[in-house]
Design a protein around this motif. Sequence first.
Motif, PDB file in Angstrom:
ATOM      1  N   LYS A 147     130.669 -14.231  38.113  1.00 33.13           N
ATOM      2  CA  LYS A 147     130.468 -13.694  39.462  1.00 33.13           C
ATOM      3  C   LYS A 147     130.939 -12.249  39.517  1.00 33.13           C
ATOM      4  O   LYS A 147     132.063 -11.929  39.139  1.00 33.13           O
ATOM      5  N   ASP A 148     130.062 -11.383  40.008  1.00 33.25           N
ATOM      6  CA  ASP A 148     130.413  -9.968  40.089  1.00 33.25           C
ATOM      7  C   ASP A 148     130.919  -9.624  41.484  1.00 33.25           C
ATOM      8  O   ASP A 148     130.642 -10.319  42.450  1.00 33.25           O
TER       9      ASP A 148
ATOM     10  N   SER B 135     136.439 -12.158  33.891  1.00 31.34           N
ATOM     11  CA  SER B 135     135.190 -12.898  34.041  1.00 31.34           C
ATOM     12  C   SER B 135     134.319 -12.743  32.798  1.00 31.34           C
ATOM     13  O   SER B 135     134.362 -11.723  32.119  1.00 31.34           O
TER      14      SER B 135
END
Length: 88
Positions: free
Chosen positions: A31-32, A26
């Motif tokens: 987006k975590d 990513s």
Amino acid sequence: MVKLRLKRCGRKQRAIYRIVAIDVRSRREGKDLRKVGFYDPMKNQTYLNVPLILHFLEKGAQPTGTVQNLLKKAEVLKELPPNQMKFN
């Protein structure tokens, strides 16, 4: 592979950073998986969710250089068993 990495927030010239668990592929603002803390370099404040950080480190997450320095400063890495402290 999961990394503990800084994610930039805040406004121009006034950055604060979230410490997040994120997939290696990513991008920085992607987006975590989970938010595990924050770091404000202007006020030199750090908040760490230690049990969650230890959980990710035990599962094999690798901290980036800056996050590793923050964890050392907060003495979080001392809570890990010696055989799990192998970071690149």
